[in-house]
Each structure stands twice: as structure tokens, then as C-alpha cells.
Design an enzyme around this catalytic site. Structure first.
Site, PDB file in Angstrom:
ATOM      1  N   VAL A 139     -13.656  -0.285   8.513  1.00 20.08           N
ATOM      2  CA  VAL A 139     -13.834  -1.731   8.342  1.00 20.08           C
ATOM      3  C   VAL A 139     -14.096  -2.403   9.688  1.00 20.08           C
ATOM      4  O   VAL A 139     -14.993  -3.248   9.820  1.00 20.08           O
ATOM      5  CB  VAL A 139     -12.611  -2.349   7.628  1.00 20.08           C
ATOM      6  CG1 VAL A 139     -12.732  -3.870   7.567  1.00 20.08           C
ATOM      7  CG2 VAL A 139     -12.464  -1.768   6.227  1.00 20.08           C
ATOM      8  N   LYS A 163      -2.791  -6.885  -4.740  1.00 22.41           N
ATOM      9  CA  LYS A 163      -3.942  -7.786  -4.883  1.00 22.41           C
ATOM     10  C   LYS A 163      -3.672  -8.857  -5.944  1.00 22.41           C
ATOM     11  O   LYS A 163      -4.021 -10.032  -5.767  1.00 22.41           O
ATOM     12  CB  LYS A 163      -5.194  -6.967  -5.230  1.00 22.41           C
ATOM     13  CG  LYS A 163      -5.615  -6.043  -4.079  1.00 22.41           C
ATOM     14  CD  LYS A 163      -6.623  -5.003  -4.541  1.00 22.41           C
ATOM     15  CE  LYS A 163      -7.068  -4.103  -3.389  1.00 22.41           C
ATOM     16  NZ  LYS A 163      -7.791  -2.908  -3.852  1.00 22.41           N
ATOM     17  N   GLY A 166     -15.185  -0.555   1.183  1.00 20.42           N
ATOM     18  CA  GLY A 166     -16.345  -0.107   1.956  1.00 20.42           C
ATOM     19  C   GLY A 166     -16.539  -0.974   3.183  1.00 20.42           C
ATOM     20  O   GLY A 166     -16.088  -2.125   3.236  1.00 20.42           O
TER      21      GLY A 166
HETATM   22  N1  HSE Z   1      -7.911   1.971  -2.307  1.00 20.74           N
HETATM   23  C1  HSE Z   1      -8.477   0.702  -2.597  1.00 20.74           C
HETATM   24  C2  HSE Z   1      -9.218   0.812  -3.920  1.00 20.74           C
HETATM   25  C3  HSE Z   1      -9.395   0.279  -1.494  1.00 20.74           C
HETATM   26  O1  HSE Z   1      -9.352   1.923  -4.438  1.00 20.74           O
HETATM   27  O2  HSE Z   1      -9.644  -0.185  -4.455  1.00 20.74           O
HETATM   28  C4  HSE Z   1      -9.599  -1.182  -1.365  1.00 20.74           C
HETATM   29  O3  HSE Z   1      -8.445  -1.914  -1.325  1.00 20.74           O
END
Ligand code: HSE
Length: 431
Positions: free
Chosen positions: A14, A203, A300
């Protein structure tokens, strides 16, 4: 105007993406921001990697970035929560803004840290913490700011979605699909974060704080992962007209806000049901707009860099980035109070009367049956007994009632193993 001067900590995928994007689109970014955005210092604990850092000064000492008086904003892309927190505290003490992709930091400590930043008069940007390149934080904060959000349902862990897609389309086992995801570099360093729903819970915590003023505290989110799903359940779901997706769901009800992450059967005609592979998608149902869908890459280098740069552009423009302000009067519901429909797979001995006993237990718990499947060709022999998976779809019921029913069903002599249950959501405009 003076450029906005960035100190970048972390030069992994990133971090390198941020350097590359700021360089490649420098003219466009300066035009958008009204001034340039320059990386003036870069810190990485590993020796200087092969990336063009321009005029930026390189250091292996992370805290050099906060000590550098020329830095206006610290960008953190290291991932490690403890190191990220130390950096945050240093940045705030030095009155520097802070931009991070670290969802675990924001979802577990944001309730404490963001007010600290606000008191110091600095902003914290975390667009990159949720759903990578999808601007879902800004969507909730800005685009839908005048709406009352009713519910959010999102595919917000790409690894889980990749695994489910491989299990559904190729009939692969969970373990096999996870190994493939890891080989492709999708999974977190600790895959438990992905497959046990922890990453998605982080999240969802952030999305719910923005939409419902719930606390930035991931402990209020119920989390279940894809790690106990079997291709058989996915096949039965298909036969019933559903797809299995790993969803983060936040819903306002008259009793409080539901916050939950788990595999979910959703009708095959929903757009979310068609989101495959590592892609992310979030549906927001709000009073003025109805349902709106946001789809894109959830991880990504360039998608995540895009989110970070959007926060930097906000700072360069002088846009205030307000911290979510949890409201004490918002109640987060325990899972026992959540109401959903259910898919049940009951491994039961193949003999007369079993279905009647199961139906009786559901009836006693006021659970109404919507559909039943028991297939002759699914009968198996085990230790001299014939048994068969009995699949039942129920109408909506509180989780507490389903807990009681499942315990009673599992206690029947004819039920030979644990009952598998997967929650079912219609995701229509009224749900
Ligand atoms: N490991 C996370 C996913 C990456 O698979 O979405 C992004 O937060």
C-alpha cells in the site's frame, strides 16, 4: 500555495502504491486539491526498497516522520496496530494530521483516539480502512449525509468472498479455497482475521459508527466467519434460490442497532449475490435514496492508495474531516435479540417420525417453516445407520428462540450431529 507535505510510514504494497499514485497523477491531484501534495519523508523498517521516492528523505526510524517539522500529515500503511497507535500518538502530540488504512486501529481504539485528535485540532482520515478503493466512508459522511440510514449490508472481506466463490463455482472445500487465497496473497497475515469474520467486523464497526452513531468498538459486533461452511450447504442454498455470502450487516430497529457479521443466504436475484471473487460491495438502504450499491476492489495497492490520496486531498483543501461522534442513547442489540430467517441442516437418522419431532420443536418455539428438503439420494450410511441431511428454511424469528429450538433438536436421539444454521436475509427495501 505551499504543498501539503506528507510523511509516509510503511513501504509495503500500500505504501508503495501511495508513492506511485501521488507521482503518476501529481498534476491532476494538485488541480483537485488546489495545491501540490508532496511526500517529503518516508520511513520503513526494512532497508530502502526498489521504489522511486523522488526528493523524499528515507529513514528506517518510524518516529523520525513525526519528529520532522516539515511534515504536515503522517500517512500510516504499516498494518501493525501497536506500532500504528504509537505513531498516531506521536503525530497528534506533534499536531500533525493522520491518515491510515488500519481498520483494526480505528475499530478497536478509535473511540479513544479520535477524540484525542479532535482535541489537538488535527484530523484523522480512514477512507482506506473499509472496502479499499470503494469510497464508502465518504459516501456515508457526505453523499448520504442528509439521509437516515435504515440498514447496511456489505461484502467487506474479499478473502471470504473469494473462498465462497471458489466453493460455490468449483465445489472446493473451505481448506482448499483458503490455501488458494493465501497463495494469491489475498488473506491477511493471520488468515483467522479473514475467515473468522474479525476483519469484516472491524470494517462494519466503522461503517456503523458513521451511519448509526454506534461506538467505534468492535466488541459490539457479533462475528462469525466462513470457516465452518461446507460446499453441501452452498449447494442446498442454490437449490432453494439463494446464494451464500459473507455479510456485514448493520440495521436500525425500534429496539436498537443490529451489528453482525456472518455467512448469509440472500436471494439469487440480488445484485450482492452476483459479487464474486475478491470484489467488495456495500448496499446502503437509506430513507431518501432507498437502496444504493457501491462495488469495487476492496484491497490492493492502487485501490487502497486511491482512498488514502482522497483523504490527503481533503486535508489539502482544508475540508474538515469530523470524527464520528457516538451517541450514548444508541443501543447495540445483543445477538439474542436479532431477528432473521434461518437455513437449518439437521443430520438425522432416516426413519419415520423424525421430521414430525423437529416440526414440533419449531412449533413450540413459534418458528414457522417456509421450505423443507430431504433427498433420497443424500441418504448416507454411518456405523450401520442410515442418516440424511434434512434442510429447513424458516420464517423470521428472534435468535434466542432459534437457540432454544436448535438445542432441543440436537438433543433428539435421532439427530446424530450438530445442526448447521445459516441466517437468511431478503435484503429488499423493507428488510
Ligand atoms: N484481508 C482483507 C480482505 C484485505 O480480504 O478483504 C483488505 O482489508
Amino acid at each position: 500555495m505551499e504543498p501539503l507535505r506528507v510523511g509516509l510510514c510503511g513501504l509495503g504494497t500500500v505504501g508503495r502504491g501511495v508513492v506511485e499514485l501521488l507521482a503518476r497523477n501529481a498534476d491532476r491531484i494538485a488541480h483537485q486539491a488546489g495545491r501540490g501534495i508532496e511526500v517529503v519523508r518516508v520511513a520503513s523498517r526494512t532497508p530502502r526498497p526498489a521504489v522511486d521516492l523522488g526528493k523524499a528523505v528515507f529513514t528506517t526510524q518510524i518516529m523520525d516522520v513525526v519528529d520532522d517539522p516539515s511534515v504536515d500529515v503522517v500517512v500510516e500503511t504499516m498494518g501493525d496496530v501497536a506500532a500504528s497507535r504509537r505513531l498516531f500518538e506521536g503525530a497528534v502530540a506533534a499536531r500533525k494530521h493522520f491518515v491510515t488504512a488500519n481498520k483494526a486501529l480505528i475499530a478497536t481504539a478509535g473511540g479513544e483516539l479520535l477524540p484525542q485528535a479532535a482535541r489537538a485540532g488535527v484530523a484523522v482520515g480512514f477512507e482506506a480502512a473499509v472496502a479499499g478503493g470503494i469510497p464508502i466512508v465518504k459516501t456515508l459522511r457526505e453523499g448520504l449525509a442528509g439521509n437516515n440510514v435504515q440498514w447496511i449490508a456489505g461484502i467487506i472481506n474479499g478473502t471470504s468472498n473469494f473462498i465462497l466463490t471458489a466453493m460455490a463455482s468449483e465445489g472446493r472445500s473451505f481448506a482448499d479455497a483458503l490455501a488458494d487465497a493465501q497463495a494469491r496473497g489475498y488473506a491477511e497475515a493471520d488468515p483467522a482475521f479473514d475467515v473468522q469474520g474479525i476483519d469484516a467486523a472491524h470494517k462494519l464497526t466503522i461503517l456503523a459508527a458513521l451511519a448509526f452513531d454506534t461506538p467505534l468498538d468492535a466488541r459490539v459486533v457479533y462475528a462469525e466467519g466462513v470457516d465452518r461452511l461446507t460446499p453441501e450447504d452452498i449447494e442446498y442454498a442454490h437449490a432453494l434460490g439463494y446464494r451464500v455470502k459473507h455479510l456485514g450487516i448493520a440495521r436500525r430497529t425500534s429496539d436498537g442497532v443490529e451489528l453482525r457479521v456472518h455467512p448469509t443466504l440472500i436471494p439469487e436475484e440480488r445484485l450482492l449475490a452476483k459479487v464474486d471473487g475478491v470484489m467488495n460491495a456495500v448496499v446502503v438502504n437509506s430513507d431518501a435514496v432507498g437502496s444504493s450499491l457501491y462495488y469495487g476492489p476492496g484491497a490492493g495497492a492502487q485501490p487502497t492508495a486511491s482512498a488514502i490520496v482522497s483523504d490527503l486531498i481533503d486535508l489539502a483543501r482544508g475540508n474538515a474531516v469530523e470524527a464520528p461522534a457516538p451517541r450514548g442513547d444508541v443501543c447495540c442489540l445483543p445477538m439474542s435479540a436479532v431477528e432473521t430467517a434461518y437455513y437449518l441442516r439437521i443430520p438425522s437418522v432416516d426413519q419415520p417420525g423424525v421430521l414430525a419431532k423437529v416440526a414440533q420443536i419449531l412449533s413450540v418455539n413459534a418458528i414457522s417453516i417456509e421450505a423443507v428438503i430431504q433427498r433420497e439420494h443424500a441418504v448416507r450410511q454411518d456405523a450401520g445407520r442410515a442418516w440424511v441431511p434434512v434442510i429447513i428454511l424458516t420464517h423470521r424469528v428472534k435468535e434466542a428462540a432459534m437457540d432454544a429450538a436448535v438445542s432441543a433438536i440436537e438433543a433428539l436421539d435421532e439427530v446424530i450431529d450438530r445442526v448447521t444454521r445459516i441466517r437468511v436475509e431478503p435484503l429488499d427495501d423493507h428488510a
